[in-house]
Design a protein around this motif. Sequence first.
Motif, mmCIF file in Angstrom:
data_model
loop_
_atom_site.group_PDB
_atom_site.id
_atom_site.type_symbol
_atom_site.label_atom_id
_atom_site.label_comp_id
_atom_site.label_asym_id
_atom_site.label_seq_id
_atom_site.Cartn_x
_atom_site.Cartn_y
_atom_site.Cartn_z
ATOM 1 N N GLN A 75 37.534 32.072 43.863
ATOM 2 C CA GLN A 75 38.135 32.049 45.193
ATOM 3 C C GLN A 75 37.476 31.006 46.095
ATOM 4 N N ARG A 83 42.932 30.915 49.521
ATOM 5 C CA ARG A 83 42.177 32.050 48.970
ATOM 6 C C ARG A 83 42.969 33.329 49.134
ATOM 7 N N TRP A 85 42.256 37.148 48.841
ATOM 8 C CA TRP A 85 41.300 38.244 48.685
ATOM 9 C C TRP A 85 42.066 39.538 48.544
ATOM 10 N N ASP A 89 38.795 42.191 43.763
ATOM 11 C CA ASP A 89 38.474 40.817 43.386
ATOM 12 C C ASP A 89 36.982 40.607 43.280
#
Length: 90
Positions: A75, A83, A85, A89
């Motif tokens: 990431q 990115r 999230w 993760d």
Amino acid sequence: MEADVAERANDPAARLAAFEGALRVNPASVPARLGRADCLGKLGRPVEAEAAYQELTDKSPEARAAVASLRLAEQLAKPAADRAWEAGDV
């Protein structure tokens, strides 16, 4: 062990070969499987490394931490706007 010599020589490809040899003798060896996964990551093969660690998450807290680290690095390598999230993760 051959992997120790290769590590001192900073040769992840040789370490990987040594761990794969150890796994031919004892496929259930958690230390050899962890070492193999580590080598895959150091060789720039993160998808294979994550899969190898993922197979060990129920046997090793170290593997769970490694999966989280790989996902975090993946990431962080992306531009901030790209990115994604999601829970689980990291």
